[in-house]
Design an enzyme around this catalytic site. Structure first.
Site, PDB file in Angstrom:
ATOM      1  N   ARG A   1     -12.235   6.953  -1.462  1.00 30.44           N
ATOM      2  CA  ARG A   1     -11.235   5.942  -1.169  1.00 30.44           C
ATOM      3  C   ARG A   1     -11.718   4.596  -1.719  1.00 30.44           C
ATOM      4  O   ARG A   1     -12.921   4.326  -1.753  1.00 30.44           O
ATOM      5  CB  ARG A   1     -11.012   5.817   0.342  1.00 30.44           C
ATOM      6  CG  ARG A   1     -10.406   7.035   0.982  1.00 30.44           C
ATOM      7  CD  ARG A   1     -10.065   6.769   2.424  1.00 30.44           C
ATOM      8  NE  ARG A   1      -8.927   5.867   2.574  1.00 30.44           N
ATOM      9  CZ  ARG A   1      -7.673   6.227   2.407  1.00 30.44           C
ATOM     10  NH1 ARG A   1      -7.359   7.471   2.105  1.00 30.44           N
ATOM     11  NH2 ARG A   1      -6.697   5.349   2.542  1.00 30.44           N
TER      12      ARG A   1
ATOM     13  N   HIS B   1      -3.488  -5.283   2.313  1.00 26.66           N
ATOM     14  CA  HIS B   1      -2.973  -4.917   3.624  1.00 26.66           C
ATOM     15  C   HIS B   1      -2.923  -6.034   4.621  1.00 26.66           C
ATOM     16  O   HIS B   1      -3.553  -7.051   4.452  1.00 26.66           O
ATOM     17  CB  HIS B   1      -3.981  -3.952   4.241  1.00 26.66           C
ATOM     18  CG  HIS B   1      -3.598  -2.561   4.066  1.00 26.66           C
ATOM     19  ND1 HIS B   1      -2.435  -2.065   4.541  1.00 26.66           N
ATOM     20  CD2 HIS B   1      -4.242  -1.547   3.467  1.00 26.66           C
ATOM     21  CE1 HIS B   1      -2.402  -0.784   4.242  1.00 26.66           C
ATOM     22  NE2 HIS B   1      -3.466  -0.448   3.589  1.00 26.66           N
TER      23      HIS B   1
ATOM     24  N   CYS C   1       0.801  -1.219   0.000  1.00 28.65           N
ATOM     25  CA  CYS C   1       0.000   0.000   0.000  1.00 28.65           C
ATOM     26  C   CYS C   1       0.839   1.278   0.000  1.00 28.65           C
ATOM     27  O   CYS C   1       1.396   1.626  -1.028  1.00 28.65           O
ATOM     28  CB  CYS C   1      -0.999  -0.048   1.144  1.00 28.65           C
ATOM     29  SG  CYS C   1      -2.377   1.061   0.838  1.00 28.65           S
TER      30      CYS C   1
END
Ligand code: GLN
Length: 242
Positions: A126, A192, A93
């Site tokens: 997002r 993640h 990320c």
């Protein structure tokens, strides 16, 4: 046999517990009788790439990325040499974005390492989702979770392969159906947190490339991954109905 795992800037880049990926790599080594040493290089320290077999660059907020960017640029030449020499790297990320040329945010441009031909531009909303990928490089699906404002694009001439094709989720930019990159022995991804515990096949690829570079060959004895496989399958079933 021994592998040394270098965790870069865990004091700044450790969003959603990226550290769990280190534990997964170390345990999958130890279960096979391979010694695993973990070195933490915090923001005041200078990393020793010569000792490293695997480097982890984790995720961070835009603010943390801005702070880490100047530290990374100081070590850019050593980092570049490590990658070009076939050093194994997992960049997640925020760390993935910093492998590229830049990350443009509303607050300005965060310069990246230019280790791979990537550009990232902040967008809205997002991109937050569970993710399922398929890839010819891996024997079964890669599953995970993404949460990023940045949209990442590979250069037209980059020749970069994606980590996988998006079956569920957004991926690099929500447009081209690709997620992450594979370059030499680098894996860059937006996935993640517990990426490796959920995807032991991805973990073993990192271990294999690191062992091959250090020892010229890699014998990875099989582990009992029935629970990990079942967890991975459950995610695939949940989001793809298959
Ligand atoms: N700050 C970056 C973004 O939002 C990366 C965030 C992250 O590491 N989750 O795009």
């Amino acid at each position: 046999m021994k592998l040394t795992i270098l965790h870069l800037y865990p004091d700044l880049l450790n969003l959603y517990g990226d550290r769990g990926n280190i534990q997964c790599m170390a345990m999958r080594c130890r279960w096979r009788g391979i010694e695993a040493e973990v070195l933490e290089c915090c923001s005041g320290d200078r990393p020793d790439f010569a000792r490293a077999d695997i480097v982890l660059l984790g995720g961070g907020s835009d603010r943390e990325q801005q702070i880490v960017c100047s530290k990374l640029l100081e070590i850019r030449d050593d980092f570049h040499a490590y990658v070009e020499d076939g050093g194994t790297l997992l960049a997640v990320c925020g760390g993935y974005q910093l492998l590229g040329h830049y990350y443009d945010t509303a607050q300005g441009r965060i310069r990246g390492l230019s280790l791979v031909d990537l550009r990232t531009v902040q967008g809205s909303p997002r991109l937050i989702s569970n993710v399922v990928l398929e890839s010819d490089d891996f024997p079964y699906e890669i599953v995970g979770f993404e949460n990023h404002g940045g949209r990442t694009f590979t250069g037209a001439e980059s020749g970069l392969r994606p980590l996988g094709r998006v079956l569920y989720g957004y991926g690099n930019n929500g447009r081209d159906g690709m997620e992450g990159i594979l370059y030499k022995n680098v894996i860059g991804t937006y996935l993640h947190g517990p990426l490796l515990p959920k995807n032991p096949h991805v973990c073993d690829r990192l271990l294999r490339t690191a062992l091959e570079r250090r020892y010229g060959a890699a014998e990875l004895s099989p582990l009992d991954d029935r629970q990990e496989r079942a967890a991975n399958r459950a995610i695939v079933r949940r989001f793809l109905n298959r």
